[in-house]
Scaffold this active site. Structure first.
Site, PDB file in Angstrom:
ATOM      1  N   GLY A  97     -15.443   2.909   3.732  1.00  0.00           N
ATOM      2  CA  GLY A  97     -14.120   3.462   3.464  1.00  0.00           C
ATOM      3  C   GLY A  97     -13.492   3.025   2.168  1.00  0.00           C
ATOM      4  O   GLY A  97     -12.308   3.285   1.933  1.00  0.00           O
ATOM      5  N   ASP A 123       0.847  -1.190   0.000  1.00  0.00           N
ATOM      6  CA  ASP A 123       0.000   0.000   0.000  1.00  0.00           C
ATOM      7  C   ASP A 123       0.887   1.246   0.000  1.00  0.00           C
ATOM      8  O   ASP A 123       1.894   1.313   0.700  1.00  0.00           O
ATOM      9  CB  ASP A 123      -0.918  -0.006   1.236  1.00  0.00           C
ATOM     10  N   ILE A 124       0.488   2.238  -0.785  1.00  0.00           N
ATOM     11  CA  ILE A 124       1.272   3.467  -0.908  1.00  0.00           C
ATOM     12  C   ILE A 124       1.231   4.292   0.385  1.00  0.00           C
ATOM     13  O   ILE A 124       2.125   5.107   0.623  1.00  0.00           O
ATOM     14  CB  ILE A 124       0.761   4.294  -2.118  1.00  0.00           C
ATOM     15  N   ASN A 150     -13.025  -3.544   2.330  1.00  0.00           N
ATOM     16  CA  ASN A 150     -14.060  -2.525   2.486  1.00  0.00           C
ATOM     17  C   ASN A 150     -14.999  -2.559   1.290  1.00  0.00           C
ATOM     18  O   ASN A 150     -14.559  -2.729   0.153  1.00  0.00           O
ATOM     19  CB  ASN A 150     -13.418  -1.137   2.602  1.00  0.00           C
ATOM     20  N   HIS A 184     -10.079  -5.472  -3.438  1.00  0.00           N
ATOM     21  CA  HIS A 184      -8.746  -5.655  -2.849  1.00  0.00           C
ATOM     22  C   HIS A 184      -8.873  -6.068  -1.400  1.00  0.00           C
ATOM     23  O   HIS A 184      -9.692  -5.551  -0.652  1.00  0.00           O
ATOM     24  CB  HIS A 184      -7.897  -4.388  -2.978  1.00  0.00           C
ATOM     25  N   LEU A 185      -8.023  -7.011  -1.036  1.00  0.00           N
ATOM     26  CA  LEU A 185      -7.938  -7.474   0.344  1.00  0.00           C
ATOM     27  C   LEU A 185      -6.732  -6.797   0.984  1.00  0.00           C
ATOM     28  O   LEU A 185      -5.618  -6.895   0.479  1.00  0.00           O
ATOM     29  CB  LEU A 185      -7.757  -8.992   0.353  1.00  0.00           C
ATOM     30  N   HIS A 186      -6.979  -6.080   2.085  1.00  0.00           N
ATOM     31  CA  HIS A 186      -5.879  -5.491   2.852  1.00  0.00           C
ATOM     32  C   HIS A 186      -5.288  -6.559   3.764  1.00  0.00           C
ATOM     33  O   HIS A 186      -6.022  -7.279   4.457  1.00  0.00           O
ATOM     34  CB  HIS A 186      -6.390  -4.366   3.758  1.00  0.00           C
TER      35      HIS A 186
HETATM   36  P1  5GP Z   1      -9.736   1.199   0.270  1.00  0.00           P
HETATM   37  O1  5GP Z   1      -9.841   2.500   1.036  1.00  0.00           O
HETATM   38  O2  5GP Z   1     -10.413   1.328  -1.081  1.00  0.00           O
HETATM   39  O3  5GP Z   1     -10.172   0.001   1.028  1.00  0.00           O
HETATM   40  O4  5GP Z   1      -8.190   0.971   0.008  1.00  0.00           O
HETATM   41  C1  5GP Z   1      -7.494   1.555  -1.048  1.00  0.00           C
HETATM   42  C2  5GP Z   1      -6.039   1.533  -0.674  1.00  0.00           C
HETATM   43  O5  5GP Z   1      -5.282   1.794  -1.832  1.00  0.00           O
HETATM   44  C3  5GP Z   1      -5.654   2.576   0.363  1.00  0.00           C
HETATM   45  O6  5GP Z   1      -5.115   1.931   1.507  1.00  0.00           O
HETATM   46  C4  5GP Z   1      -4.642   3.446  -0.374  1.00  0.00           C
HETATM   47  O7  5GP Z   1      -3.585   3.879   0.466  1.00  0.00           O
HETATM   48  C5  5GP Z   1      -4.157   2.537  -1.467  1.00  0.00           C
HETATM   49  N1  5GP Z   1      -3.697   3.226  -2.668  1.00  0.00           N
HETATM   50  C6  5GP Z   1      -4.319   4.278  -3.272  1.00  0.00           C
HETATM   51  N2  5GP Z   1      -3.631   4.634  -4.366  1.00  0.00           N
HETATM   52  C7  5GP Z   1      -2.556   3.802  -4.454  1.00  0.00           C
HETATM   53  C8  5GP Z   1      -1.481   3.699  -5.388  1.00  0.00           C
HETATM   54  O8  5GP Z   1      -1.359   4.435  -6.364  1.00  0.00           O
HETATM   55  N3  5GP Z   1      -0.553   2.733  -5.135  1.00  0.00           N
HETATM   56  C9  5GP Z   1      -0.645   1.890  -4.063  1.00  0.00           C
HETATM   57  N4  5GP Z   1       0.319   0.982  -3.918  1.00  0.00           N
HETATM   58  N5  5GP Z   1      -1.659   1.955  -3.168  1.00  0.00           N
HETATM   59  C10 5GP Z   1      -2.599   2.908  -3.364  1.00  0.00           C
END
Ligand code: 5GP
Ligand code: ZN
Length: 116
Positions: free
Chosen positions: A95, A32-33, A89, A102-104
């Site tokens: 969120g 994650d970025i 999510n 995607h699975l965190h």
């Molecule tokens: P969500 O909030 O949709 O469950 O998670 C999206 C995740 O993607 C967030 O944790 C966010 O930090 C990550 N993310 C957003 N843009 C990028 C990106 O360009 N590269 C990477 N590696 N992660 C990203």
């Protein structure tokens, strides 16, 4: 939705760089970025699926793979024994900000419960 519209499809296409740590025919994982824990990895299907709500019974194996990849990466990261969290999510109230499934995988610190 095609690769130009979805951030994670663009990562899959190699159009946006990412720290990819796992690849199979059907899934990839990358860091994650904006990590929320020492280990914060996103595990995604190659096929664009927007949310959990878009899943059907034919996706069961694909979703199962995401969990097995999380298990494998947790072991590789050295967080399996102490503990870690996997979370997905669904839609804005939970969120979700990127509408490609995607699975965190989060670990490497103590995680509070319940999440916010
Ligand atoms: P969500 O909030 O949709 O469950 O998670 C999206 C995740 O993607 C967030 O944790 C966010 O930090 C990550 N993310 C957003 N843009 C990028 C990106 O360009 N590269 C990477 N590696 N992660 C990203
Ligand atoms: Zn996508």
């Amino acid at each position: 939705m095609g690769s130009t519209d979805c951030l994670f499809c663009r990562i899959l296409a190699g159009e946006i760089p990412a720290d990819i740590i796992y690849e199979s025919e059907t899934a990839i994982a990358f860091r994650d970025i904006n990590p929320q824990a020492p280990t914060h990895v996103l595990i995604i299907p190659r096929r664009h699926i927007a949310t959990i709500n878009a899943l059907d019974s034919g996706d069961a194996q694909q979703v199962g793979e995401l969990f097995l990849v999380a298990k494998q990466i947790a072991k590789e990261e050295g967080i399996a024994a102490r503990g870690y969290r996997v979370a997905m999510n669904c839609n804005a109230a939970a969120g979700q900000t990127v509408f490609h499934l995607h699975l965190h995988l989060l670990g490497g610190r103590d995680l509070s419960w319940p999440p916010g």
